[in-house]
Write an enzyme that holds these catalytic residues in place. Sequence first.
Site, PDB file in Angstrom:
ATOM      1  N   ASP A  80      -3.995   6.869   4.322  1.00  0.00           N
ATOM      2  CA  ASP A  80      -2.893   6.096   4.892  1.00  0.00           C
ATOM      3  C   ASP A  80      -3.398   5.019   5.858  1.00  0.00           C
ATOM      4  OD1 ASP A  80      -0.097   5.601   5.269  1.00  0.00           O
ATOM      5  OD2 ASP A  80      -0.182   6.657   7.194  1.00  0.00           O
ATOM      6  N   HIS A 114      -0.650  -4.762   6.228  1.00  0.00           N
ATOM      7  CA  HIS A 114       0.111  -5.512   7.243  1.00  0.00           C
ATOM      8  C   HIS A 114      -0.691  -5.718   8.530  1.00  0.00           C
ATOM      9  CE1 HIS A 114       1.203  -1.546   8.911  1.00  0.00           C
ATOM     10  NE2 HIS A 114       1.515  -2.170  10.020  1.00  0.00           N
ATOM     11  N   GLU A 127      -1.209   6.696  17.196  1.00  0.00           N
ATOM     12  CA  GLU A 127       0.259   6.624  17.135  1.00  0.00           C
ATOM     13  C   GLU A 127       0.870   7.818  17.856  1.00  0.00           C
ATOM     14  OE1 GLU A 127       1.979   5.015  13.305  1.00  0.00           O
ATOM     15  OE2 GLU A 127       0.273   6.167  12.566  1.00  0.00           O
ATOM     16  N   LYS A 168      -1.097  -9.175  11.701  1.00  0.00           N
ATOM     17  CA  LYS A 168      -0.818  -9.066  13.142  1.00  0.00           C
ATOM     18  C   LYS A 168      -1.507 -10.213  13.876  1.00  0.00           C
ATOM     19  CE  LYS A 168      -0.288  -4.053  13.236  1.00  0.00           C
ATOM     20  NZ  LYS A 168       0.908  -3.606  13.914  1.00  0.00           N
ATOM     21  N   LYS A 195       0.844  -1.177   0.000  1.00  0.00           N
ATOM     22  CA  LYS A 195       0.000   0.000   0.000  1.00  0.00           C
ATOM     23  C   LYS A 195       0.889   1.240   0.000  1.00  0.00           C
ATOM     24  CE  LYS A 195      -1.522   1.782   3.980  1.00  0.00           C
ATOM     25  NZ  LYS A 195      -0.446   2.536   4.630  1.00  0.00           N
ATOM     26  N   HIS A 241      -6.295  -0.041   6.923  1.00  0.00           N
ATOM     27  CA  HIS A 241      -6.230  -0.747   8.208  1.00  0.00           C
ATOM     28  C   HIS A 241      -7.542  -0.659   9.004  1.00  0.00           C
ATOM     29  CE1 HIS A 241      -2.103  -0.867   7.127  1.00  0.00           C
ATOM     30  NE2 HIS A 241      -1.721   0.268   7.678  1.00  0.00           N
TER      31      HIS A 241
HETATM   32  C1  BG6 Z   1       1.400   2.166   7.840  1.00  0.00           C
HETATM   33  C2  BG6 Z   1       1.240   3.645   7.667  1.00  0.00           C
HETATM   34  O1  BG6 Z   1       0.576   1.463   6.935  1.00  0.00           O
HETATM   35  O2  BG6 Z   1       1.031   1.797   9.166  1.00  0.00           O
HETATM   36  C3  BG6 Z   1       2.077   4.389   8.679  1.00  0.00           C
HETATM   37  O3  BG6 Z   1       1.638   4.006   6.358  1.00  0.00           O
HETATM   38  C4  BG6 Z   1       1.761   3.922  10.074  1.00  0.00           C
HETATM   39  O4  BG6 Z   1       1.851   5.787   8.579  1.00  0.00           O
HETATM   40  C5  BG6 Z   1       1.835   2.403  10.167  1.00  0.00           C
HETATM   41  O5  BG6 Z   1       2.704   4.503  10.964  1.00  0.00           O
HETATM   42  C6  BG6 Z   1       1.341   1.904  11.514  1.00  0.00           C
HETATM   43  O6  BG6 Z   1       1.602   0.538  11.622  1.00  0.00           O
HETATM   44  P1  BG6 Z   1       1.834  -0.163  13.039  1.00  0.00           P
HETATM   45  O7  BG6 Z   1       2.005  -1.599  12.695  1.00  0.00           O
HETATM   46  O8  BG6 Z   1       3.048   0.471  13.637  1.00  0.00           O
HETATM   47  O9  BG6 Z   1       0.603   0.121  13.852  1.00  0.00           O
END
Ligand code: BG6
Length: 493
Positions: free
Chosen positions: A238, A181, A219, A185, A151, A243
Amino acid sequence: MTKRTTRGPDQPPFAFVLFGGTGDLAMRKILPALFAAHRDGLLAPDGQIVAVAQTALDTGGYLRWVREHVKPHIAGAPIEDSVWRSFLERIVYVMLDASQPQTYAALRDTPATTSGRRIFYLATGPALFVPICRALASAGLTEGSRIVLEKPLGYDLESSNAINDAVGEIFDEDQIYRIDHYLGKEAVQNLLALRFGNSLFEPLWRREWVESIQITVAEELGVESRGQFYDQTGAMRDMVQNHLLQLLSIIAMEPPRSMDADAVRDEKLRVLRALKPVLGDDIRQNVVRGQYHAGAIKNTSVCAYHAETGVRQGSSTETFVALKAEVENWRWAGVPFFLRTGKRLAGRIAEIVVNFRPVPHSALGPTALRPGSNRLTIRLQPNESIRLSALAKQPGMGMTLQGVHLDLAFDQFFQQNRMEAYQRLLLDVIGGRLALFVRRDEQEAAWRWVAPIIEDWATQASLPKPYAAGTWGPAAASALLARHNTCWPEEEN
Ligand code: BG6
């Protein structure tokens, strides 16, 4: 102790061709994940990694780069020398310009790509996806191969369709692995186990018993070194389009017939297609966009989004989104799903909160109607856990109820190491398992739902609502929930 397995049917020989081999993603995620799979004995002994990039290097030079840049990103126990050496033996480097088809002869002539299953992992910008696929086709490298697309796949519905159409002319859908991704998880896998491995929750998992659902992916990080990319993207593209909507679809889906890739993806798709479109005034009412200003994260000052490298002056890109979604079907009609994500928030938390309705009549007095008293909290990260919140009687005279928790912390219950998302997903690509990858129709449905909101923002003169870095986002996000007589978990006393 290092676990070794012999090669089973899931581990055919393979050539894992990594475009963007010197990029950030390769360095931080993909090569460390391949190393972990190698260390755990999960890769076929004759599987090879072919790193591809434009940088003028030979294999020796690339391996030095791997040592310097990838090794520090490998988590876990200290790396044994012999294991590291045998990992490096799997790697060859091929220099080519991904946008120039005539340079692909170098790839075709690499012995690694002539035997075994070819996997092309495009850890590049989406602008290169189509040129790479076409060049691979002209070089005769696509038959029986798999292609992995990172992505963001496109910028909106139209551009993602254009990429999918062009890639679809070369690869069949079952050769295409679109990565989200979050689906790799462990905690997200556990959602499926929780919902479909237990009969306990199923009767309650519906509008009659559920008052609202909240999904938060917060985050602490800002845009890091990705200012320029992020400024073109924003939190909706994003995080929400992929997600968060994937999490929502897993929470809301009907039980699938089996865990077959299409059985699961069909059910997720039904949810995405049942999302009520958010249009016109609804956007103003039910969607909040924010942007962080200067503030502090863990007592350290951090700059405003505007001051980040690569961000345009006066940018109106959102770094925070909170919104109300609704799933228009028999099970969920009328139940609000509140989604929230943002950068530079007060904590790094991904969790799903299922708020059950209060008792219809409180024979035990007003404390039995406390908000948040009947609730399931599924913490995805950090510290994966499930908490069931209920009410119990305080000891002593009288009948005063108090909130209590039943907690399950996964790292205490299971001693085994958790597998990183990328490791699981890469092993799935190598093993040909598609269940944890996003099918084209799912992706389209998600784009279709976010599109009107993004388009509306583009026409607005108003800027996103400001919030100080290190807080939980703009006040409007709290007001959105207050209008529905609820609040975010951290706002409860
Ligand atoms: C990514 C985004 O797909 O996921 C990022 O592009 C983000 O901006 C990240 O920080 C967050 O992933 P995780 O696994 O750290 O929650």
